[in-house]
Write an enzyme that holds these catalytic residues in place. Structure first.
Site, PDB file in Angstrom:
ATOM      1  N   LYS A   1       0.835  -1.212   0.000  1.00 37.22           N
ATOM      2  CA  LYS A   1       0.000   0.000   0.000  1.00 37.22           C
ATOM      3  C   LYS A   1       0.870   1.263   0.000  1.00 37.22           C
ATOM      4  O   LYS A   1       0.678   2.157  -0.814  1.00 37.22           O
ATOM      5  CB  LYS A   1      -0.941   0.014   1.222  1.00 37.22           C
ATOM      6  CG  LYS A   1      -1.854  -1.211   1.299  1.00 37.22           C
ATOM      7  CD  LYS A   1      -2.780  -1.169   2.495  1.00 37.22           C
ATOM      8  CE  LYS A   1      -2.096  -1.282   3.846  1.00 37.22           C
ATOM      9  NZ  LYS A   1      -1.436  -2.583   4.089  1.00 37.22           N
TER      10      LYS A   1
ATOM     11  N   ARG B   1     -10.390   0.326   8.425  1.00 37.41           N
ATOM     12  CA  ARG B   1      -9.895  -1.018   8.735  1.00 37.41           C
ATOM     13  C   ARG B   1     -10.908  -1.849   9.498  1.00 37.41           C
ATOM     14  O   ARG B   1     -10.615  -2.982   9.850  1.00 37.41           O
ATOM     15  CB  ARG B   1      -8.665  -0.860   9.642  1.00 37.41           C
ATOM     16  CG  ARG B   1      -7.378  -1.288   8.997  1.00 37.41           C
ATOM     17  CD  ARG B   1      -6.291  -0.879   9.967  1.00 37.41           C
ATOM     18  NE  ARG B   1      -5.112  -1.638   9.788  1.00 37.41           N
ATOM     19  CZ  ARG B   1      -4.007  -1.169   9.226  1.00 37.41           C
ATOM     20  NH1 ARG B   1      -3.970   0.034   8.740  1.00 37.41           N
ATOM     21  NH2 ARG B   1      -2.937  -1.920   9.157  1.00 37.41           N
TER      22      ARG B   1
ATOM     23  N   ARG C   1      11.857  -5.341   4.937  1.00 40.90           N
ATOM     24  CA  ARG C   1      11.560  -3.910   4.765  1.00 40.90           C
ATOM     25  C   ARG C   1      12.409  -3.025   5.683  1.00 40.90           C
ATOM     26  O   ARG C   1      12.622  -3.326   6.845  1.00 40.90           O
ATOM     27  CB  ARG C   1      10.083  -3.660   5.082  1.00 40.90           C
ATOM     28  CG  ARG C   1       9.741  -2.185   5.170  1.00 40.90           C
ATOM     29  CD  ARG C   1       8.287  -1.915   5.146  1.00 40.90           C
ATOM     30  NE  ARG C   1       7.570  -2.413   6.305  1.00 40.90           N
ATOM     31  CZ  ARG C   1       6.264  -2.279   6.457  1.00 40.90           C
ATOM     32  NH1 ARG C   1       5.548  -1.688   5.516  1.00 40.90           N
ATOM     33  NH2 ARG C   1       5.676  -2.749   7.522  1.00 40.90           N
TER      34      ARG C   1
ATOM     35  N   ARG D   1      10.790  -1.310  11.284  1.00 37.44           N
ATOM     36  CA  ARG D   1       9.642  -1.126  12.161  1.00 37.44           C
ATOM     37  C   ARG D   1       9.592  -2.196  13.239  1.00 37.44           C
ATOM     38  O   ARG D   1       9.837  -3.365  12.972  1.00 37.44           O
ATOM     39  CB  ARG D   1       8.352  -1.139  11.334  1.00 37.44           C
ATOM     40  CG  ARG D   1       8.024   0.248  10.818  1.00 37.44           C
ATOM     41  CD  ARG D   1       6.914   0.270   9.834  1.00 37.44           C
ATOM     42  NE  ARG D   1       5.715  -0.472  10.216  1.00 37.44           N
ATOM     43  CZ  ARG D   1       4.625  -0.491   9.463  1.00 37.44           C
ATOM     44  NH1 ARG D   1       4.589   0.205   8.341  1.00 37.44           N
ATOM     45  NH2 ARG D   1       3.579  -1.188   9.831  1.00 37.44           N
TER      46      ARG D   1
ATOM     47  N   ARG E   1      -0.944  -9.236  13.066  1.00 37.67           N
ATOM     48  CA  ARG E   1      -1.477  -8.232  12.133  1.00 37.67           C
ATOM     49  C   ARG E   1      -2.291  -8.921  11.024  1.00 37.67           C
ATOM     50  O   ARG E   1      -3.309  -8.399  10.577  1.00 37.67           O
ATOM     51  CB  ARG E   1      -0.319  -7.419  11.521  1.00 37.67           C
ATOM     52  CG  ARG E   1       0.297  -6.450  12.538  1.00 37.67           C
ATOM     53  CD  ARG E   1       1.669  -5.965  12.123  1.00 37.67           C
ATOM     54  NE  ARG E   1       1.693  -5.206  10.898  1.00 37.67           N
ATOM     55  CZ  ARG E   1       2.802  -4.958  10.196  1.00 37.67           C
ATOM     56  NH1 ARG E   1       3.971  -5.409  10.624  1.00 37.67           N
ATOM     57  NH2 ARG E   1       2.734  -4.251   9.098  1.00 37.67           N
TER      58      ARG E   1
HETATM   59  P1  AP5 Z   1       4.813  -1.625   1.867  1.00 42.16           P
HETATM   60  O1  AP5 Z   1       4.418  -0.798   0.685  1.00 42.16           O
HETATM   61  O2  AP5 Z   1       5.549  -0.962   2.968  1.00 42.16           O
HETATM   62  O3  AP5 Z   1       3.507  -2.381   2.415  1.00 42.16           O
HETATM   63  P2  AP5 Z   1       2.217  -1.823   3.159  1.00 42.16           P
HETATM   64  O4  AP5 Z   1       1.022  -2.511   2.543  1.00 42.16           O
HETATM   65  O5  AP5 Z   1       2.201  -0.330   3.159  1.00 42.16           O
HETATM   66  O6  AP5 Z   1       2.478  -2.440   4.581  1.00 42.16           O
HETATM   67  P3  AP5 Z   1       2.297  -1.874   6.048  1.00 42.16           P
HETATM   68  O7  AP5 Z   1       3.035  -2.816   6.929  1.00 42.16           O
HETATM   69  O8  AP5 Z   1       2.664  -0.427   6.138  1.00 42.16           O
HETATM   70  O9  AP5 Z   1       0.769  -2.047   6.247  1.00 42.16           O
HETATM   71  P4  AP5 Z   1       0.032  -2.191   7.541  1.00 42.16           P
HETATM   72  O10 AP5 Z   1      -1.372  -2.014   7.032  1.00 42.16           O
HETATM   73  O11 AP5 Z   1       0.282  -3.408   8.323  1.00 42.16           O
HETATM   74  O12 AP5 Z   1       0.651  -1.047   8.459  1.00 42.16           O
HETATM   75  P5  AP5 Z   1       0.143   0.401   8.895  1.00 42.16           P
HETATM   76  O13 AP5 Z   1       1.328   1.260   8.953  1.00 42.16           O
HETATM   77  O14 AP5 Z   1      -1.039   0.835   8.102  1.00 42.16           O
HETATM   78  O15 AP5 Z   1       5.631  -2.890   1.335  1.00 42.16           O
HETATM   79  C1  AP5 Z   1       6.228  -3.804   2.231  1.00 42.16           C
HETATM   80  C2  AP5 Z   1       7.629  -4.211   1.716  1.00 42.16           C
HETATM   81  O16 AP5 Z   1       7.479  -4.937   0.508  1.00 42.16           O
HETATM   82  C3  AP5 Z   1       8.536  -3.016   1.384  1.00 42.16           C
HETATM   83  O17 AP5 Z   1       9.846  -3.315   1.767  1.00 42.16           O
HETATM   84  C4  AP5 Z   1       8.441  -2.873  -0.146  1.00 42.16           C
HETATM   85  O18 AP5 Z   1       9.673  -2.412  -0.696  1.00 42.16           O
HETATM   86  C5  AP5 Z   1       8.164  -4.320  -0.589  1.00 42.16           C
HETATM   87  N1  AP5 Z   1       7.254  -4.371  -1.725  1.00 42.16           N
HETATM   88  C6  AP5 Z   1       6.145  -3.613  -1.948  1.00 42.16           C
HETATM   89  N2  AP5 Z   1       5.553  -3.945  -3.107  1.00 42.16           N
HETATM   90  C7  AP5 Z   1       6.296  -4.960  -3.619  1.00 42.16           C
HETATM   91  C8  AP5 Z   1       6.202  -5.751  -4.822  1.00 42.16           C
HETATM   92  N3  AP5 Z   1       5.199  -5.547  -5.703  1.00 42.16           N
HETATM   93  N4  AP5 Z   1       7.146  -6.699  -5.025  1.00 42.16           N
HETATM   94  C9  AP5 Z   1       8.150  -6.904  -4.133  1.00 42.16           C
HETATM   95  N5  AP5 Z   1       8.304  -6.185  -3.004  1.00 42.16           N
HETATM   96  C10 AP5 Z   1       7.383  -5.238  -2.741  1.00 42.16           C
HETATM   97  O19 AP5 Z   1      -0.398   0.100  10.369  1.00 42.16           O
HETATM   98  C11 AP5 Z   1       0.467  -0.253  11.421  1.00 42.16           C
HETATM   99  C12 AP5 Z   1      -0.352  -0.442  12.704  1.00 42.16           C
HETATM  100  O20 AP5 Z   1      -1.017   0.806  13.048  1.00 42.16           O
HETATM  101  C13 AP5 Z   1      -1.518  -1.465  12.622  1.00 42.16           C
HETATM  102  O21 AP5 Z   1      -1.049  -2.790  12.865  1.00 42.16           O
HETATM  103  C14 AP5 Z   1      -2.451  -0.937  13.714  1.00 42.16           C
HETATM  104  O22 AP5 Z   1      -2.015  -1.315  14.980  1.00 42.16           O
HETATM  105  C15 AP5 Z   1      -2.316   0.568  13.582  1.00 42.16           C
HETATM  106  N6  AP5 Z   1      -3.309   1.148  12.663  1.00 42.16           N
HETATM  107  C16 AP5 Z   1      -3.035   1.775  11.473  1.00 42.16           C
HETATM  108  N7  AP5 Z   1      -4.162   2.183  10.886  1.00 42.16           N
HETATM  109  C17 AP5 Z   1      -5.185   1.798  11.722  1.00 42.16           C
HETATM  110  C18 AP5 Z   1      -6.607   1.920  11.650  1.00 42.16           C
HETATM  111  N8  AP5 Z   1      -7.213   2.486  10.594  1.00 42.16           N
HETATM  112  N9  AP5 Z   1      -7.344   1.392  12.665  1.00 42.16           N
HETATM  113  C19 AP5 Z   1      -6.745   0.821  13.733  1.00 42.16           C
HETATM  114  N10 AP5 Z   1      -5.405   0.669  13.868  1.00 42.16           N
HETATM  115  C20 AP5 Z   1      -4.646   1.157  12.865  1.00 42.16           C
END
Ligand code: AP5
Length: 214
Positions: A11, A86, A125, A159, A170
């Site tokens: 994402k 979410r 990552r 992270r 997660r």
């Molecule tokens: P990356 O693009 O970083 O993936 P991402 O989908 O953004 O992953 P996140 O871990 O950020 O998502 P998340 O939803 O768990 O975390 P968030 O920060 O929202 O890609 C990952 C890796 O893969 C990178 O190294 C990249 O280079 C590589 N990659 C990408 N695309 C690729 C491809 N096509 N091929 C190969 N490699 C690739 O949330 C964190 C925490 O915050 C949650 O667990 C929760 O506790 C809290 N939180 C956040 N939002 C909410 C909400 N709305 N409600 C409640 N709690 C929340």
């Protein structure tokens, strides 16, 4: 637009490209929460424990945080919601918020990725400790080892929630609390699924087509 998908689906990676190509503003609830943790605020202290356990931060905190961020984007061409909504309660609150603010939702893009790939993506990552540019040990290392392509900084960070145990929690949170909102958007006719298993540019080509299509 909303970009949805399990942890590590890509994402954030795709948002970076959408911001550069279409001039959209990315609003990532994960990034907002990490900034709160870093600042040591009360919200940050509450959120840290929950995030490190791989669970979801309470809906009311998230909804008021994102609502005030959307209000600050009145000049933006468009906004990408990354990591929000979410839960069903968040999706319903977003609907109310959009209608109160006279805003519309053009696209809900779902990135589909196998769980094995997710574990591989998250375990490799890292990001620049200065500008936050994202990298991966195997899939997108910096052009020059140990130096950020964007700002030249030489320190990087990983992270605390990318360890295998937290990643498992997660994924459970995604399956149990987030995946159930997909039919909500399917029923509205705005959900578009994208195969997230290809390379980063291949995935972006699919999303570009959706966004350019109006
Ligand atoms: P990356 O693009 O970083 O993936 P991402 O989908 O953004 O992953 P996140 O871990 O950020 O998502 P998340 O939803 O768990 O975390 P968030 O920060 O929202 O890609 C990952 C890796 O893969 C990178 O190294 C990249 O280079 C590589 N990659 C990408 N695309 C690729 C491809 N096509 N091929 C190969 N490699 C690739 O949330 C964190 C925490 O915050 C949650 O667990 C929760 O506790 C809290 N939180 C956040 N939002 C909410 C909400 N709305 N409600 C409640 N709690 C929340």
């Amino acid at each position: 637009m909303i970009i949805l998908g399990p942890p590590g689906a890509g994402k954030g990676t795709q948002c970076e490209r959408l911001v550069e190509t279409f001039g959209l503003v990315q609003l990532s609830t994960g990034e907002m929460l990490r900034a709160e943790v870093k600042s040591g605020s009360e919200l940050g202290q509450t959120a840290k424990e929950i995030m490190d356990a791989g669970e979801l931060v309470p809906d009311d905190l998230i909804i008021s945080m994102i609502s005030s961020q959307i209000d600050q984007q009145s000049e933006a061409k468009g906004v990408i919601l990354d990591g929000f909504p979410r839960t069903t309660a968040q999706a319903e609150a977003l609907d109310v918020m959009l209608s109160e603010k006279s805003l519309s939702m053009d696209h809900v893009v779902q990135l589909e990725v196998d769980e094995d790939a997710i574990v591989e993506r998250l375990s490799g990552r890292f990001s620049c400790a200065n500008c936050g540019a994202g990298y991966h040990d195997t899939f997108s290392p910096p052009a020059e080892e140990g130096k950020c392509d964007k700002c030249g900084h030489t320190e990087f960070s990983r992270r605390s929630d990318d360890n295998p145990e937290t990643v498992r929690s997660r994924l459970v949170a995604y399956r149990e609390q987030t995946a159930p909102i997909l039919p909500f958007y399917q029923d509205k006719g705005v959900l578009q699924s994208v195969d997230g298993m290809g390379g980063m540019e291949e995935v972006f080509d699919q999303i570009k087509e959706i966004v350019a299509g109006g």
